[in-house]
Design an enzyme around this catalytic site. Structure first.
Site, short mmCIF file in Angstrom:
data_model
loop_
_atom_site.label_atom_id
_atom_site.label_comp_id
_atom_site.label_asym_id
_atom_site.label_seq_id
_atom_site.Cartn_x
_atom_site.Cartn_y
_atom_site.Cartn_z
N GLY A 147 -2.15 6.84 -5.41
CA GLY A 147 -2.99 5.66 -5.48
C GLY A 147 -2.76 4.76 -4.29
N CYS A 148 -3.66 3.80 -4.11
CA CYS A 148 -3.58 2.92 -2.94
C CYS A 148 -2.39 1.97 -3.02
CB CYS A 148 -4.89 2.15 -2.78
SG CYS A 148 -5.47 1.32 -4.27
N PHE A 149 -2.21 1.28 -4.16
CA PHE A 149 -1.05 0.40 -4.30
C PHE A 149 0.26 1.17 -4.20
CE2 PHE A 149 -3.89 -2.78 -6.56
CZ PHE A 149 -3.72 -3.79 -5.62
N ALA A 152 1.16 2.05 -0.39
CA ALA A 152 1.72 0.93 0.38
C ALA A 152 3.12 0.57 -0.12
CB ALA A 152 0.79 -0.28 0.29
#
Length: 344
Positions: A147-149, A152
């Site tokens: 996922g994106c979160f 990061a």
């Protein structure tokens, strides 16, 4: 090599098409949707004059017959059904949804509110956090794109957790995302009037990316306790900033922490560790596959602050998926992704 994209009408699917369009090895053979069969340009006017490709319905056997890789850019709960059909065909599968990320089906059911895929498929799926799982990625035909979160956050935390320089019981993550992270479906909360000149927290202590982050952290260090993870919606289109607060277990300088990060990521072309006193902004990575990381030790409190930024649609989705596809097929992981971030 021919590739197909399923879910090509969303932001993630559109970004996959844009990036794959100029890839030197991967050729877009087909794009698919559960909606009407219309020219793709009707969904993405930025493609006007560049392609006449038409959206098609989904036929796993036909797709596998003509393509080597299928990218699933579909919502969670949809990919799980498609994966089961595609696995039987032998085609390489890269799933951008959350359906294969959690190894515990009960956890998936709890956080995603859908029925999980069977345990056999979950056991075969490789978690594609590229910089930390290259060897397995190179050997798999079934990949779960992070996922994106989590991308990061995990890239920001990994060296500190792996090197045991932080207390695994205290990890606080303050994450902020642009509106494209919520997808392309109509929502009152995403109206211009609702998000412009505004900042709001959402899914407080309930975000579905929490167990994904915890699962990977515990693989690196079994002592990691449940994290505090807050997400906020920024009045911007794309980008994520994950600001992470951790307690150090020993006295260490900012310079030494930066050296640790730079050494660990020296062979990771898309992770850029900033020098002391230099912190990344979302615009520094917008439109690129880079993750920029800034670090600072507060000697007064004994805490380390980690700032990690990515473009949620590229490094947090389509770009990382292509980076993984490159590795799965023996290509340089940078292929088709070496573009400079936009500025301003």
């Amino acid at each position: 090599m021919n590739v197909s994209i399923i879910g090509a009408t969303g932001y993630g699917g559109g970004e996959l098409f844009r990036l794959l369009y100029q890839h030197p090895v991967f050729n877009i053979h087909s794009v698919h949707t559960t909606r009407d069969e219309i020219p793709l340009v009707e969904e993405f006017p930025n493609l006007n004059g560049l392609t006449d490709i038409t959206l098609k319905n989904i036929d796993p056997e036909d797709i596998a017959k003509h393509s080597d890789i299928v990218f699933l850019a579909t919502p969670s709960g949809v990919s799980s059904k498609l994966v089961s059909a595609f696995v039987e065909t032998g085609i390489q599968i890269i799933d951008l949804s959350g359906d294969l990320r959690l190894t515990d089906g009960d956890e998936y059911r709890k956080w995603y509110k859908h029925e999980p895929v069977n345990d056999d498929l979950l056991s075969k799926a490789v978690y594609g956090l590229t910089e930390w799982n290259r060897s397995k990625i190179k050997e798999t035909r079934l990949l779960s794109n992070p996922g994106c979160f989590p991308t990061a956050t995990l890239l920001g935390l990994a060296p500190a957790v792996q090197e045991n320089i932080i207390d695994p019981n205290i990890i606080i993550i303050d994450a902020k995302s642009g509106a494209s992270g919520a997808g392309r479906s109509a929502s009152k909360n995403l109206l211009f009037s609702e998000i412009n000149e505004n900042l709001k927290i959402y899914k407080v202590n309930q975000h579905q990316h929490i167990p994904e982050i915890e699962q990977q952290l515990k693989e690196w260090n079994h002592s990691v306790a449940p994290i505090s993870f807050s997400t906020h919606l920024l009045p911007i289109t794309r980008g994520i900033m994950s600001t992470i607060y951790v307690k150090l277990t020993k006295a260490i300088s900012t310079e030494n922490v930066i050296e640790i990060y730079q050494e660990i990521y020296k062979d990771s072309p898309f992770v850029r560790v900033r020098p002391k006193g230099n912190f990344p902004a979302i615009n520094d990575v917008s439109g690129s596959n880079y993750c920029d990381i800034g670090l600072d030790v507060d000697e007064r409190t004994g805490r380390l602050t980690i700032v990690s930024v990515i473009d949620n649609l590229i490094k947090g989705a389509a770009g990382q998926a292509i980076q993984n596809a490159n590795l799965m097929n023996g290509l340089d992981e940078r292929m088709g992704l070496e573009f400079i971030p936009l500025f301003p």
